[in-house]
Enzyme design. Sequence first.
Site, PDB file in Angstrom:
ATOM      1  N   ASN A 170       0.842  -1.207   0.000  1.00 10.11           N
ATOM      2  CA  ASN A 170       0.000   0.000   0.000  1.00 10.11           C
ATOM      3  C   ASN A 170       0.872   1.250   0.000  1.00 10.11           C
ATOM      4  O   ASN A 170       1.697   1.389  -0.921  1.00 10.11           O
ATOM      5  CB  ASN A 170      -1.132  -0.045   1.038  1.00 10.11           C
ATOM      6  CG  ASN A 170      -0.759  -0.332   2.459  1.00 10.11           C
ATOM      7  OD1 ASN A 170      -0.234  -1.399   2.764  1.00 10.11           O
ATOM      8  ND2 ASN A 170      -1.025   0.583   3.352  1.00 10.11           N
ATOM      9  N   ASP A 171       0.697   2.151   0.947  1.00 12.48           N
ATOM     10  CA  ASP A 171       1.263   3.500   0.831  1.00 12.48           C
ATOM     11  C   ASP A 171       2.735   3.577   0.427  1.00 12.48           C
ATOM     12  O   ASP A 171       3.573   2.885   1.004  1.00 12.48           O
ATOM     13  CB  ASP A 171       1.168   4.232   2.177  1.00 12.48           C
ATOM     14  CG  ASP A 171      -0.188   4.149   2.832  1.00 12.48           C
ATOM     15  OD1 ASP A 171      -1.080   3.473   2.303  1.00 12.48           O
ATOM     16  OD2 ASP A 171      -0.338   4.762   3.902  1.00 12.48           O
ATOM     17  N   PRO A 172       3.065   4.508  -0.490  1.00 12.85           N
ATOM     18  CA  PRO A 172       4.466   4.848  -0.723  1.00 12.85           C
ATOM     19  C   PRO A 172       4.979   5.619   0.502  1.00 12.85           C
ATOM     20  O   PRO A 172       4.245   6.429   1.063  1.00 12.85           O
ATOM     21  CB  PRO A 172       4.420   5.770  -1.942  1.00 12.85           C
ATOM     22  CG  PRO A 172       3.051   6.377  -1.922  1.00 12.85           C
ATOM     23  CD  PRO A 172       2.147   5.344  -1.301  1.00 12.85           C
TER      24      PRO A 172
END
Length: 581
Positions: free
Chosen positions: A62-64
């Site tokens: 998921n999130d960078p």
Amino acid sequence: MRALGRVAWAWLLLLQLAGASHVVYENLLEVEEAAAAAVPPSIIDPLLRTGYHFQPRKNWINDPNAPLYYKGWYHLFYQYNPKGAVWGNIVWAHSVSRDLINWMALKPAIEPSIASDKYGCWSGSATMLPDGTPTIMYTGVNRPDVNYQVQNVAYPRNKSDPLLREWDKPSHNPIIVPKAGINATQFRDPTTAWRAGGHWRLLIGSVTGPAHGVAYVYRSRDFKRWTRVERPLHSAATGMWECPDFYPVEAAGRREGLDTSVSGRRARKYVLKNSLDLRRYDYYTVGTYDRRAERYVPDDPAGDERHLRYDYGNFYASKTFYDPAKRRRILWGWANESDTSADDVAKGWAGIQAIPRTVWLDPSGKQLLQWPIEEVEALRGKSVTVKDRVIKPGQHVEVTGLQTAQADVEVTFEVSSLAGAESLDPELAGDAQRLCGARGAAVEGGVGPFGLWVLASADRQERTAVFFRLFRPARGGDKPVVLMCTDPTKSSLNPNLYQPTFAGFVDTDISDGKISLRSLIDRSVVESFGAGGKTCILSRVYPSLATGKNARLYVFNGGKADVKVSRLTAWEMKKPLMNGA
Ligand SMILES: *[C@@H]1O[C@H](CO)[C@@H](O)[C@H](O)[C@H]1NC(C)=O
Ligand SMILES: *[C@@H]1O[C@H](CO)[C@@H](O)[C@H](O)[C@H]1NC(C)=O
Ligand SMILES: *[C@H]1O[C@@H](CO)[C@H](O)[C@@H](O)[C@@H]1NC(C)=O
């Protein structure tokens, strides 16, 4: 296949260490497609695995996190489950690149190991200290029962290592804990810190009361002891704010990026972005920052409710960073899957990062422009160009002569007159997504719908439409209303997919009748940029027929007026090195 991959991999590494930057791993595509021909089409078809979008070999992402540039290398960390294709067991995976396109996976940089991150290493950001040392600030979960959140810091063990392989967590962690009044289960995602007047500042996302999203400011002189400024930088009644991002931008229309700590005349405007946990999209405003008062004020007083988004499709938990090598600000964003979790488990992977985008302030000063980083053009191969082709009402024209399952398409459309444009239903005038839901690609219009059918099957039974539709000026206005849409409702014969139409308005007067569109097509993702990056839409689609060599590209016109393709160029895209996959 695997052995070939390893040898090529070793070569790339050598070349990269030798300083070669634009190395492209060619034509793996062909080999892969030959191998895949025997696999029946289904959601787990390897032909649906993206080719040039960032992803690890397998598992959930998921999130960078904490994108940064250090000693000639771009670093990307990201939320990763080393054990499977659904969310859980989150660590910070780590990849490095010379060009933001070819990636090499390293071992995870941050994993649970101390009391204050034992139950989770969640999102965070990087800050460059004045001596050039990168630091990482991230959210740790320190209780097993509830997701109790604190903030930690980590430093590189060996600053001479350009790959920053090892990270140390000093004993003074956690450095920020939720105190009186802060909901400890809703307190996360520290931003890049900025420095002015002897103080560092950073933001942490949270919520107060039932649904007031807030960005708290914390200040520090030494990067160790942080204290909260009583009033938040900004807040709005839009629910929990995750992954805040806050940065200065150059004067309107100038593409150059600014370091987060820049101050003075150049940093006249700021952008505040929040990821709205309730809506699951990234919203931003443009405004001014008063650093004495530690307050941010959007230029548009209704900005928080006006719903300006980086992207009107699958794009969340994004983060920018300043790239000193090319003096630009680059945006990374996570695009989740639109299939089921069971599909993800079966295929063994879930989630990609969108192509990194350069962001800068539009000449109007009212919004950002976004454009795929120039490096992506190094992947362009064989191309086809179409010029001055009139598309009659109801007509579609195939773009032939290249494979388009993995392609980059740039097109400029020209409409001769706006006279036949539809009038806009006032009920839908403020809601692009509902408007597109009601007036999808198959609904005949006046001027438009016109645009591309991508990842289309030969019989057009499957197709994803990326298009514009023009409406007469709304009451009181003098500019036509331009709607940009991605309609995936016919993208697949597979019934178990999440296929919403995604849409945004395009703030352009198209006074010369022209409007441009660029689509990056990559097997199960279509990432589109309208009017030079004013409006962007990323959509995940999973064709069952239109895969590999069977994917086709068309230009279509579903309106009552002629539309001219002034120029269209489509390029086949090569596959870069992607984390050893
Ligand atoms: C630090 O990194 C440099 C460059 O990679 C390397 O030569 C050196 O051996 C490393 N030092 C330690 C203590 O690992
Ligand atoms: C904190 O937030 C959670 C999730 O929104 C909510 O369930 C809980 O009631 C909140 N706690 C307090 C003390 O407000
Ligand atoms: C992506 O997946 C779809 C379909 O499951 C959900 O509706 C979205 O909420 C989700 N997006 C994010 C950011 O989690």
